[in-house]
Every structure is written in C-alpha cells, then in structure tokens.
Design an enzyme around this catalytic site. Structure first.
Site, PDB file in Angstrom:
ATOM      1  N   ASP A 142       0.863  -1.180   0.000  1.00 47.89           N
ATOM      2  CA  ASP A 142       0.000   0.000   0.000  1.00 47.89           C
ATOM      3  C   ASP A 142       0.896   1.225   0.000  1.00 47.89           C
ATOM      4  OD1 ASP A 142      -1.785   2.216   1.105  1.00 47.89           O
ATOM      5  OD2 ASP A 142      -3.226   0.554   1.132  1.00 47.89           O
ATOM      6  N   ALA A 154      -1.515   0.704  12.538  1.00 45.85           N
ATOM      7  CA  ALA A 154      -1.145  -0.717  12.543  1.00 45.85           C
ATOM      8  C   ALA A 154      -1.159  -1.280  11.120  1.00 45.85           C
ATOM      9  CB  ALA A 154      -2.095  -1.506  13.436  1.00 45.85           C
ATOM     10  N   TYR A 155      -2.169  -0.902  10.347  1.00 42.78           N
ATOM     11  CA  TYR A 155      -2.267  -1.353   8.959  1.00 42.78           C
ATOM     12  C   TYR A 155      -1.052  -0.897   8.161  1.00 42.78           C
ATOM     13  CZ  TYR A 155      -3.808  -1.315   4.071  1.00 42.78           C
ATOM     14  OH  TYR A 155      -3.878  -1.483   2.708  1.00 42.78           O
ATOM     15  N   ALA A 156      -0.720   0.386   8.257  1.00 43.43           N
ATOM     16  CA  ALA A 156       0.401   0.932   7.496  1.00 43.43           C
ATOM     17  C   ALA A 156       1.713   0.258   7.892  1.00 43.43           C
ATOM     18  CB  ALA A 156       0.491   2.443   7.711  1.00 43.43           C
ATOM     19  N   SER A 158       2.122  -2.743   9.089  1.00 38.60           N
ATOM     20  CA  SER A 158       2.163  -4.126   8.608  1.00 38.60           C
ATOM     21  C   SER A 158       2.443  -4.181   7.107  1.00 38.60           C
ATOM     22  CB  SER A 158       0.851  -4.851   8.929  1.00 38.60           C
ATOM     23  OG  SER A 158      -0.238  -4.316   8.194  1.00 38.60           O
TER      24      SER A 158
END
Length: 243
Positions: A142, A154-156, A158
């Site tokens: 991403d 947390a998403y970024a 990962s």
C-alpha cells in the site's frame, strides 16, 4: 506454456480481476477467499481451484499450503499476496489485538506461505529451463507503507513490514525467483462511496482519476515477464507524493 498461479483474496476487486485475467489466458489459478461471494462461484465455473482460508488462523494457513502442494503438483510459477484486512486503529479492538491481526494477515501469513512454497517455485523455474528470474512472488502492499497513516497506524506498519519481506525473500530466493511489491493507493471506488468522498480522494493525486484494475494487471504482467527486476516496490498512486 500455461502457468500455475496462487492468488490470495480472490473474492472481489483486484484479486478477482487478477484471477479472471489469468484464467482467460488459460493459466491454472489457485485462489483463496475468506468470505463467500457470488464471484467465488463464477471463478470456480471458469476452472479455478478455490480454498477457503482465514489468514488469521495458523491451521487454516497450513491447510492452504497443503492444498497448493497437492493441486499445483509439480509447478508453481507465481504467488500474488493480495489478501488484505483494512482495520482502523479505532475499530474497538485493543491496540495489541489490532496490531497483531494486521501483522498476522499481512506479514506472518505471507512469510509462512513463501517459505513453505519456495522449493516449488524454484523447481518450476528450473523445469522451465529459465533459472534466472523465471518464477515470481508479488506482494500487494500500500502507498501508506512509505507515508504512514494517522488513522490506520497498525495497517500501514504491517504493509511496510510486508515490503521488507520483499527485500529479504528477493535476496534469499535469487536467482530463480523474483520478489517484488506493488504499492497501490486508490484503485477503485466502492459502490458505497459518495460524490463528496470521491472528490476528496481524487484531489490527493496529481493524476485525479480512478486507476482501475487494468493498471495492476499490466504491472503484474510486466513483473512476470521481466528477467532483471527484483526486490523493488512499484507505486501505483497517481503521483500522490507530489501533491
């Protein structure tokens, strides 16, 4: 020669489009899905082998690996890690639950799958008599992996870790297997997105348009055909870094 491709998360959007693209070309597709959509039955009718897999569950990942080894038999040309979970930091889960889930889906699962299937990818490269970069692993990351995110920390993080896997596996599996990342931003709007959101999203890029699945498909085709590109990340973000 027809290829065997493993794609995680083929139920909708990019994963679904990629699966249909490879099937239309005559390739053998093994796809995973977590939730059942009508698209799953459509892909099955087109000849895909589909495995229900929850990437947060280690037993489910082990079952997937076993199914790939059985169904791929003697060849596996490409793995595309597309499955994703976009969990915001205010989802209601605790901080540790949030980061653990993001890391499990985007890092732990691809790590286990790559290690388990590396020998099959390498053997396929040698079977093709093209030992230099004949097989591929592609991680769909991403654009926030490089930029960060205030609402999806947390998403970024990962997704950034997933790209780091790209670097390590590219070095480990060379020269037989090329490993690269694709880092998309907004590729397709959702049906639920209103006009105000669309205007705001498009304004974030210097190329204010909906990219469409064809952009990702074309890049996947390039990475598969190249024999000299590995360990790289390709941004598909409309030039957001220039705004």
């Amino acid at each position: 020669m027809n290829k065997t491709v493993l794609i995680t998360g083929v139920g909708k959007r990019i994963g679904y489009a990629l699966a249909k693209h490879f099937l239309a070309r005559g390739d053998y597709v093994i796809g995973t899905y977590r939730s059942h959509y009508d698209s799953i039955e459509q892909l099955r009718k087109l000849g895909a082998t589909l495995v229900q897999c929850d990437l947060t569950d280690t037993a489910s990942i082990a079952h997937l690996i076993e199914q790939v080894q059985v169904n791929a038999s003697t060849r596996l040309d490409c793995i595309i890690h597309n499955a994703s979970d976009w969990l915001p930091d205010n989802s209601g889960l605790s901080a540790s639950e949030t980061i653990n889930r993001m890391m499990q889906v985007h890092v732990n699962a691809p790590y286990e799958i790559n290690l388990a299937l590396a020998d099959l990818l390498t053997a396929t490269a040698q079977l093709n008599h093209e030992s230099i970069g004949a097989s591929n692993i592609i991680h769909i990351t991403d654009y926030v992996a490089e930029k960060g995110s205030k609402k999806h920390i947390a998403y970024a993080a990962s997704k950034a870790a997933l790209h780091n896997l790209t670097l390590s596996f590219a070095a480990k599996l060379a020269p037989h297997v090329k490993v690269n990342s694709i880092a998309p931003a907004m590729i397709l709007f959702n049906d639920s997105d209103d006009d105000a959101y669309k205007v705001k999203a498009l304004a974030k890029a210097v190329l204010p348009k909906e990219a469409g699945n064809s952009e990702i498909i074309a890049l996947v085709e390039y990475l598969q055909s190249s024999h000299y590109v590995t360990g790289r990340s390709y941004a598909v973000d409309g030039g957001r870094h220039l705004v």
